[in-house]
Write a protein that holds these residues in place. Structure first.
Motif, short mmCIF file in Angstrom:
data_model
loop_
_atom_site.label_atom_id
_atom_site.label_comp_id
_atom_site.label_asym_id
_atom_site.label_seq_id
_atom_site.Cartn_x
_atom_site.Cartn_y
_atom_site.Cartn_z
N ILE A 1 11.93 -7.88 -4.72
CA ILE A 1 10.49 -7.82 -4.49
C ILE A 1 10.11 -6.56 -3.72
O ILE A 1 9.11 -5.89 -4.03
N THR A 2 10.91 -6.21 -2.71
CA THR A 2 10.62 -5.00 -1.94
C THR A 2 10.70 -3.75 -2.82
O THR A 2 9.85 -2.86 -2.73
N ALA A 3 11.74 -3.68 -3.67
CA ALA A 3 11.87 -2.53 -4.56
C ALA A 3 10.71 -2.46 -5.56
O ALA A 3 10.15 -1.37 -5.79
N MET A 4 10.34 -3.60 -6.14
CA MET A 4 9.24 -3.60 -7.10
C MET A 4 7.91 -3.28 -6.43
O MET A 4 7.06 -2.57 -6.99
N ASN A 5 7.72 -3.79 -5.21
CA ASN A 5 6.48 -3.47 -4.49
C ASN A 5 6.41 -1.98 -4.13
O ASN A 5 5.34 -1.38 -4.15
N ALA A 6 7.57 -1.40 -3.79
CA ALA A 6 7.60 0.04 -3.54
C ALA A 6 7.25 0.82 -4.80
O ALA A 6 6.53 1.83 -4.74
N ALA A 7 7.75 0.36 -5.96
CA ALA A 7 7.40 1.02 -7.22
C ALA A 7 5.90 0.89 -7.52
O ALA A 7 5.26 1.84 -7.97
N VAL A 8 5.34 -0.30 -7.24
CA VAL A 8 3.90 -0.49 -7.44
C VAL A 8 3.11 0.42 -6.51
O VAL A 8 2.10 1.03 -6.90
N GLY A 9 3.57 0.54 -5.24
CA GLY A 9 2.89 1.42 -4.31
C GLY A 9 2.93 2.88 -4.74
O GLY A 9 1.93 3.59 -4.66
N ALA A 10 4.10 3.32 -5.22
CA ALA A 10 4.22 4.71 -5.68
C ALA A 10 3.33 4.96 -6.91
O ALA A 10 2.66 6.00 -6.99
N ALA A 11 3.33 4.02 -7.85
CA ALA A 11 2.50 4.19 -9.05
C ALA A 11 1.01 4.17 -8.69
O ALA A 11 0.22 4.95 -9.23
N THR A 12 0.63 3.30 -7.76
CA THR A 12 -0.77 3.24 -7.34
C THR A 12 -1.18 4.52 -6.63
O THR A 12 -2.28 5.05 -6.85
N ALA A 13 -0.31 5.03 -5.76
CA ALA A 13 -0.62 6.28 -5.06
C ALA A 13 -0.81 7.43 -6.03
O ALA A 13 -1.77 8.22 -5.92
N ALA A 14 0.08 7.54 -7.03
CA ALA A 14 -0.05 8.61 -8.02
C ALA A 14 -1.33 8.44 -8.85
O ALA A 14 -2.04 9.42 -9.12
N ALA A 15 -1.64 7.21 -9.23
CA ALA A 15 -2.84 6.97 -10.04
C ALA A 15 -4.11 7.28 -9.25
O ALA A 15 -5.05 7.89 -9.78
N MET A 16 -4.16 6.89 -7.99
CA MET A 16 -5.35 7.18 -7.19
C MET A 16 -5.52 8.68 -6.95
O MET A 16 -6.63 9.19 -6.89
N TYR A 17 -4.40 9.38 -6.81
CA TYR A 17 -4.47 10.84 -6.64
C TYR A 17 -5.02 11.50 -7.91
O TYR A 17 -5.86 12.41 -7.82
#
Length: 349
Positions: free
Chosen positions: A207-223
């Motif tokens: 869950i921690t790894a998948m949440n980190a991936a979601v956070g990275a994808a969200t950060a890139a998308a918002m940028y």
């Protein structure tokens, strides 16, 4: 699967459950940090074992692990404090833009307000005197001070208990094995303990790894959307994803509000929440179930009920701990013959 045939068993079990839940609610300031430390112990115990294999003393390895967690939390808070403060300063400037976006909702909202006022006037009894209540208010400063002090007390208790749990290792399991009467009981206790540690550690790491991936994808998308402060939105998505279902829904609301505060066009303002929802659907409906299906098949209805109940009991931390506690309960029930029926009830498709 054996089922209790004596009605007294149900009544006594129900009374015990109610008493235990009442104790958990009343003593939440003590019990919640201990439960959080136990769950973190399952997550961090493999790191301490790895350091022990490298001939690092267990006390030193536990201290290094705890310092690493504290340093990561402190770094995250320090990195997010500046963009969060900037958005707080921008909030008054964006209110006119938000009002413009919500202009289409002005008519229904006014109609709803008039209906509520008419209902209140209809329920007011004529001639009833008004009641004036005097309430002592400590103000925002007092409330923030009390909340900060409570959070710091809980954090200190969690860190203290976590450190000694990491140092202790399997000492409690060894003591339980020593006092159990038969070899089958000893083997069952070891089996339950190992299964809980393996499954919950795998769950938390996944869950921690998948949440980190979601956070990275969200950060890139918002940028790419031009929203700014991608680290803040990535961290927000990472933290909210620890609360299944309810966390992502709350995140969609946050990105709707932020989009409306940032962009003039309504369709462009709805792009950030749409992208965030798409990322969550890809992760929550395909990747995470595929990785966890072999270890965890929990009833989704019970997951929702558990989230709501533990959020009411312990707040946000209770919602984060709801699924791990439900998984631990299922693992224990599956390996104890009198509780196998309950374990089967907790199982999903």
């Amino acid at each position: 699967m054996p089922l209790p045939s004596d009605a007294r068993t149900f009544f006594l079990g129900g009374l015990f459950a109610l008493g235990a839940l009442a104790a958990l609610y009343v003593a939440s300031s003590i019990i919640l940090p201990v439960v959080l430390a136990l769950v973190l112990n399952l997550l961090l115990q493999p790191a301490v074992r790895l350091l022990a294999r490298l001939h690092v003393p267990r006390a030193v390895g536990a201290l290094l692990t705890v310092f690493l967690v504290i340093g990561a939390l402190a770094g995250l808070v320090a990195a997010l404090s500046v963009p969060a403060a900037n958005w707080a300063e921008r909030l008054p400037e964006g209110i006119p833009r938000l009002e413009a976006h919500l202009e289409v909702m002005k008519g229904p909202i006014q109609a709803l307000q008039s209906i509520i006022q008419q209902a209140e006037q209809a329920t007011d009894a004529p001639g009833r005197g008004s009641i004036v209540s005097v309430r002592r208010d400590l103000g925002i400063t007092g409330a923030l001070f009390a909340g900060t002090r409570s959070a710091l007390d809980g954090l200190f208790t969690t860190i203290l208990v976590l450190y000694f749990l990491l140092v202790a290792g399997d000492i409690f399991l060894r003591r339980i094995v020593e006092i159990l009467p038969t070899f089958s009981n000893k083997r069952q206790a070891v089996d339950i303990s190992q299964q809980v540690q393996e499954d919950i550690s795998a769950y938390l790491l996944t869950i921690t790894a998948m949440n980190a991936a979601v956070g990275a994808a969200t950060a890139a998308a918002m940028y790419l959307c031009g929203l700014g402060d991608p680290l803040l939105w990535g961290a927000t998505a990472f933290l909210l994803n620890f609360i299944p279902i309810l966390g992502p829904l709350f995140g969609v609301g946050i990105f709707v509000l932020v989009g409306m505060l940032s962009f003039d066009s309504l369709w462009w303002a709805l792009l950030p929440p749409a992208i965030y929802l798409g990322i969550h659907l890809v992760e929550g409906e395909t990747l995470t179930p595929m990785l966890l299906a072999r270890r965890f098949t929990l009833n989704p209805v019970l997951i929702i009920l558990s989230l709501v109940f533990w959020f009411w009991m312990w707040g946000v931390l209770g919602a984060i701990l709801a699924v791990p506690m439900l998984a631990i309960l299922k693992i224990v029930c599956d390996r104890l013959r009198p509780l196998k029926a309950l374990g089967h009830f907790l199982e999903g498709e």
